[in-house]
Design an enzyme around this catalytic site. Structure first.
Site, mmCIF file in Angstrom:
data_model
loop_
_atom_site.group_PDB
_atom_site.id
_atom_site.type_symbol
_atom_site.label_atom_id
_atom_site.label_comp_id
_atom_site.label_asym_id
_atom_site.label_seq_id
_atom_site.Cartn_x
_atom_site.Cartn_y
_atom_site.Cartn_z
ATOM 1 N N ASN A 1 0.859 -1.185 0.000
ATOM 2 C CA ASN A 1 0.000 0.000 0.000
ATOM 3 C C ASN A 1 0.893 1.232 0.000
ATOM 4 O OD1 ASN A 1 -1.494 2.339 1.215
ATOM 5 N ND2 ASN A 1 -3.173 0.869 1.099
ATOM 6 N N SER B 1 -5.104 -0.427 -2.719
ATOM 7 C CA SER B 1 -5.614 0.896 -2.396
ATOM 8 C C SER B 1 -6.802 0.694 -1.471
ATOM 9 C CB SER B 1 -6.031 1.633 -3.675
ATOM 10 O OG SER B 1 -6.277 2.988 -3.370
ATOM 11 N N GLU B 2 -6.837 1.408 -0.348
ATOM 12 C CA GLU B 2 -7.792 1.073 0.709
ATOM 13 C C GLU B 2 -9.248 1.291 0.317
ATOM 14 O OE1 GLU B 2 -5.185 3.125 0.963
ATOM 15 O OE2 GLU B 2 -5.589 4.847 2.264
ATOM 16 N N ASN B 3 -9.492 2.012 -0.769
ATOM 17 C CA ASN B 3 -10.875 2.167 -1.212
ATOM 18 C C ASN B 3 -11.348 0.973 -2.041
ATOM 19 O OD1 ASN B 3 -8.986 3.238 -3.120
ATOM 20 N ND2 ASN B 3 -10.696 4.058 -4.287
ATOM 21 N N SER C 1 -11.176 -4.636 2.637
ATOM 22 C CA SER C 1 -9.960 -3.892 2.327
ATOM 23 C C SER C 1 -9.123 -3.642 3.584
ATOM 24 C CB SER C 1 -10.328 -2.566 1.670
ATOM 25 O OG SER C 1 -9.165 -1.870 1.310
#
Lengths: 233, 238
Positions: B24, B47-49, B89
């Site tokens: 990340n 990607s955390e989304n 996520s």
């Protein structure tokens, strides 16, 4: 026959009472149910607790809901961003309460509410100011913070397509918080880009099964709901 | 005195990300690292989304606002990507599935405490986003930052004065002057940038530096295994 499709967003949101906790999906603009937010503003419910990752940008969408003075309290991870002037003014004037929540805790607390989990220990925020006043525990040598679920009355979400039983699929990163908000809410209302016949959505591809969805509406361009209302009266 | 540019720092960090790593890249400076990852190596971005795979910035005219990264910038996916919701996520983070997080920082302590979400200014509107989840969310946390703040003060400190994002989480720090490893025995300097001298580096750094490992930096550390559960570890150890 069960048909969760309602004629309009206004119909779908009609019973939201003052004081309700409303979760709104979306990460920035991706997955933001703009038409449902517009209908919520027109519906007029007040004293809302809003759960959403951000606190609106510019003067439309969530920012418009805030500006209309409908939100008493907001739970979010990142309220301060380019164009978040509406939130900033309300916050500085002391007219909105803010609970700042690490993004993963926001997602997991919603998931916990949806799964009947009473509370959970998470390593996030251990040893930081956001853990102050919270119960902590060291498990297997690692520090954890006790976090509680966020129960939601109404979730307003955006989906790519749905059928009359409420099965939903999403589009790309517009999925984000919507599936966990749908699980956390007693009433989930989805604005769908396409209404499918039963069986048209491949069961292998369904992301949110209809059990988590109360009502769906066809997505309308922002501005049209207000126009309809003006025509009606 | 030579200082690395932001792009050179990004290229330097990219060299230490091995093939097979799930990574990340935080918002801001770390995002640049993506531009320097070897294209012939399979390295997976998270990607955390809610997206995992490889991507590049979407060219003007090809933006799809349902297809964004955590910095809310439109991206163009390469083949092999996967989408997932926010709880999954962040489960990838706190569940120990990510190998490396690269984060920016206001301050880092010699014990690896990270401060990167708040300057402590009383009138600042708090906004944490995924910072605290990322800080605890990978097997190794790399920080990339300028060595000194805008006032010329060391950002590496005995104790962070800003509110913490995570406790004892940072293992390696890449700055425009040096590469440093934070260990239980102290802060070890692995590399000096350009003609930066050891004496100079120590003079601008607020913690004692150990230069015994200078030049020993392995370019690409092997991927650490996901830690075994206590019981499994006990079984393995007999």
């Amino acid at each position: 026959m069960i048909d969760k499709l309602l004629p309009s967003a206004a119909d779908a949101l009609a019973d939201i009472p003052d004081g309700a906790t409303v979760a709104v999906g979306g990460f920035g603009g991706a997955g933001m149910p703009e038409d449902l937010i517009e209908a919520l503003i027109a519906q007029g419910a007040r004293e809302l607790t809003l759960v959403s990752n951000n606190a609106g940008q510019g003067d439309t969408g969530l920012a418009a809901l805030l500006k209309a003075g409908r939100v008493r309290r907001i739970l979010c991870s990142y309220p301060r961003m380019t164009g978040s002037h509406v939130f900033e003014e309300l916050y500085r004037a002391g007219r909105i309460e803010l609970e700042i929540i690490p993004q993963g805790n926001l997602a997991e607390r919603l998931r916990a509410a949806g799964c009947g989990i009473g509370a959970f220990f998470t390593p996030t925020a251990y040893g930081t100011p956001l853990a102050e006043g919270k119960e902590t525990r060291v498990i297997d040598g690692r520090g954890y913070v006790l976090e509680y679920p966020i129960h939601v009355d109404y979730a307003l979400i955006n989906a790519e397509a749905g059928d009359r039983w409420g099965n939903l699929i999403y589009r790309k990163t517009a999925r984000n918080f919507s599936p966990v908000m749908a699980m956390a809410a007693r009433h989930t209302i989805a604005s769908v880009g396409r209404v499918c016949e039963l069986g048209e959505l491949d069961p292998e591809q369904v992301v949110t099964p209809g059990i988590f969805v109360k009502r769906i509406v066809r997505r309308t361009p922002v501005g049209s709901a207000t126009a309809d209302q003006q025509q009606v009266g | 005195m030579d200082k690395q540019t932001r792009n050179a720092m990004a290229a330097r960090v990219a060299r230490d990300i091995p093939e097979g790593a799930y990574v990340n890249l935080g918002i801001g400076l770390p995002t640049l690292v993506a531009n320097y990852l070897a294209t012939d190596k399979d390295i997976f971005l998270h990607s955390e989304n809610g997206v995992l795979g490889r991507w590049s910035a979407a060219p003007a005219g090809e933006e799809d606002w349902d297809m964004i990264n955590a910095g809310k910038e439109p991206i163009l996916l390469a083949p092999g990507a996967a989408f997932f919701h926010h709880a999954d996520s962040f489960g990838m983070m706190r569940g120990g599935h990510l190998d490396i997080c690269v984060l920016g920082a206001f301050q880092v302590s010699s014990r690896g405490d990270l401060a990167n979400w708040h300057t402590g200014a009383p009138d600042a509107i708090p906004a944490v986003g995924g910072a605290m989840d990322l800080a605890i969310g990978a097997k190794r946390i790399f920080v990339m930052m300028e060595h000194l703040d805008k006032q010329g003060r060391s950002k590496l400190l005995e104790t962070c004065s800003y509110p913490l994002t995570g406790l004892g989480c940072v293992s390696r720090v890449y700055t425009d002057l040096a590469t440093l490893e934070l260990t239980a025995e102290g802060v070890k300097v692995l590399e000096l940038v350009g003609d930066t001298g050891a004496e100079y580096l120590q003079s601008v750094t607020a913690v004692p530096l150990d230069f015994s490992a200078l030049g020993l930096a392995e370019p690409a550390p092997a991927l650490p295994e996901r830690p075994l559960s206590r019981s499994a570890a006990a079984a393995v150890n007999g």
